[in-house]
Design an enzyme around this catalytic site. Structure first.
Site, PDB file in Angstrom:
ATOM      1  N   LYS A 118      30.369 -22.545 -14.802  1.00 40.90           N
ATOM      2  CA  LYS A 118      31.132 -21.821 -15.828  1.00 40.90           C
ATOM      3  C   LYS A 118      30.681 -20.382 -15.949  1.00 40.90           C
ATOM      4  O   LYS A 118      31.491 -19.482 -16.158  1.00 40.90           O
ATOM      5  CB  LYS A 118      31.037 -22.533 -17.184  1.00 40.90           C
ATOM      6  CG  LYS A 118      31.765 -23.868 -17.176  1.00 40.90           C
ATOM      7  CD  LYS A 118      32.064 -24.375 -18.565  1.00 40.90           C
ATOM      8  CE  LYS A 118      32.917 -25.641 -18.470  1.00 40.90           C
ATOM      9  NZ  LYS A 118      33.137 -26.296 -19.740  1.00 40.90           N
ATOM     10  N   LYS A 201      37.300 -30.961  -9.234  1.00 37.08           N
ATOM     11  CA  LYS A 201      37.477 -31.934 -10.317  1.00 37.08           C
ATOM     12  C   LYS A 201      38.697 -31.588 -11.165  1.00 37.08           C
ATOM     13  O   LYS A 201      38.918 -30.416 -11.475  1.00 37.08           O
ATOM     14  CB  LYS A 201      36.216 -31.914 -11.193  1.00 37.08           C
ATOM     15  CG  LYS A 201      36.098 -33.041 -12.180  1.00 37.08           C
ATOM     16  CD  LYS A 201      34.990 -32.771 -13.193  1.00 37.08           C
ATOM     17  CE  LYS A 201      35.408 -31.707 -14.172  1.00 37.08           C
ATOM     18  NZ  LYS A 201      34.602 -31.568 -15.367  1.00 37.08           N
ATOM     19  N   LYS A 204      40.913 -29.938 -17.779  1.00 36.54           N
ATOM     20  CA  LYS A 204      41.960 -29.624 -18.752  1.00 36.54           C
ATOM     21  C   LYS A 204      42.218 -28.125 -18.860  1.00 36.54           C
ATOM     22  O   LYS A 204      43.242 -27.710 -19.396  1.00 36.54           O
ATOM     23  CB  LYS A 204      41.676 -30.256 -20.124  1.00 36.54           C
ATOM     24  CG  LYS A 204      40.277 -30.096 -20.710  1.00 36.54           C
ATOM     25  CD  LYS A 204      40.213 -30.640 -22.152  1.00 36.54           C
ATOM     26  CE  LYS A 204      39.122 -31.653 -22.445  1.00 36.54           C
ATOM     27  NZ  LYS A 204      37.752 -31.180 -22.402  1.00 36.54           N
TER      28      LYS A 204
END
Ligand code: TYM
Length: 339
Positions: A118, A201, A204
């Site tokens: 991230k 992966k 959302k």
């Protein structure tokens, strides 16, 4: 020391209300939560404090928090059996998180894959410290309830290892206080990949149209996404760890995670079939999963007061345990109790 009522081992897990939940969240987490709820003493929280490690629109965060709780119940969590609550309703989560943050070695935090991934996507100066400290808050969530098991997708396994290490460090320094939790991954579906890019992966927060199936996607839309999923130029339908075959493997995994059928039976059933047949079969099982879940979800969102009463009861049950554990940890660390 047994902080638990009855003999059932305890389970705790949570999902961030940072977007719309995906079939990855369902197969990696929610489906297991439902499956274990009668066997264990389960606590399921909506982890809104984790969601703010990225900037959230306030009205949207409030809405997503309620929607996530409704989705837990729509997926099959029975609030009469499991405790459903909102993380920020229990101040003990933030308080213990600070105590654990002070004990968490920077080296451990910097090693977290989720932080590395991230933070790589943002300019260094603008990364909030919460992103780095995120695992300490997650450890607090788990340790406050003396959870024995934590049902999650496998992307969270490293955070579970961190939680165990931190609990051990605390117990070593201040005396036995926390239970060491074990990770619980589903046999199939621990990592659902993006339909448009099966080497990443399913997430959302990924923007592209055909990446994720959302639990609130219209079943016909979900079906189209499956039909457009990336596969390969071969024909063989088998589970495979070969990255070239990741698309077919992902479709088979989704199929298996939903149907619970054994690997051999699935491979035998598709032995003479083509990719179009596989996609149609996956699309059917996905649509059949979404339909009842969405009906229940819509009922819950329209039932005035019900969700709030579930969250109120959940908060009371969770607070009782969390406050006791927090007091114990504060005492062990040497905080003067208020008179
Ligand atoms: P989050 O919100 O990213 O994801 C929630 C749960 O869904 C699982 N999951 C997946 N499983 C399979 N395939 C996928 N593509 C997929 N995407 C997500 C995750 O593994 C997770 O189980 N840090 C956690 C939330 C958290 C938590 C906790 C979990 C906070 N405190 C305490 C357990 C216990 C997270 O970000 O999950």
């Amino acid at each position: 020391m047994s902080p638990k009522n009855g003999n059932k081992p305890r389970v705790l897990s949570g999902i961030q209300p940072s977007g719309n939940l995906t079939i990855g969240n369902y197969l990696g987490a929610l489906k297991q939560w439902v499956a274990v709820q009668h066997e264990y003493d389960c606590f399921y929280c909506v982890v809104d404090l984790h969601a703010i490690t990225a900037v959230q629109d306030p009205a949207e965060l409030r809405l997503k928090t309620r929607e996530s709780a409704a989705m837990y119940i729509a997926a099959g969590i029975d609030p009469e059996v499991s405790t459903v609550f909102v993380q920020s309703h229990i101040p003990a989560h933030s308080e213990l998180a600070w105590m654990l943050t002070c004990m968490a070695p920077l080296g451990w935090l910097h090693r977290m894959t989720q932080f590395k991934d991230k933070s790589a996507k943002q300019a260094q100066e603008s990364i909030g410290a919460g992103l780095l400290n995120y695992p300490s808050l997650m450890a607090a969530d788990i340790l406050l309830y003396h959870a024995d098991f934590v049902p999650v997708g496998d992307d969270q396994n490293q955070h579970l290892e961190f939680t165990r290490d931190l609990a051990q460090r605390f117990n070593h320094l201040y005396g036995e206080t926390f239970t060491l939790p074990s990770v619980m991954n589903p046999a199939a579906g621990a990592r659902i990949m993006g339909l448009d890019n099966p080497t990443a992966k399913m997430s959302k927060s990924e923007a592209s149209e055909n990446h994720a199936i959302f639990l609130l996607d219209d079943p016909s839309r979900a079906r189209k996404k499956v039909m457009r999923a990336v596969t390969d130029s071969r024909r063989e339908i088998r589970f495979s760890q070969d990255p070239e075959r990741a698309g077919v493997n992902n479709l088979l995994t989704i199929y298996q995670a939903i149907t619970n059928e054994p690997t051999e039976a699935i491979q035998a059933a598709f032995a003479d079939k083509g990719y179009g047949d596989l996609k149609r079969a996956v699309a059917d099982t996905v649509a059949a999963t979404l339909q009842p879940l969405q009906t229940r979800y819509n009922e819950l969102m329209n039932e005035a007061g019900y969700l709030d009463s579930v969250l109120k009861i959940g908060r009371e049950k969770a607070a009782e345990i969390a406050e006791d554990t927090l007091k114990l940890a504060q005492d062990r660390m040497g905080f003067l109790a208020p008179s």
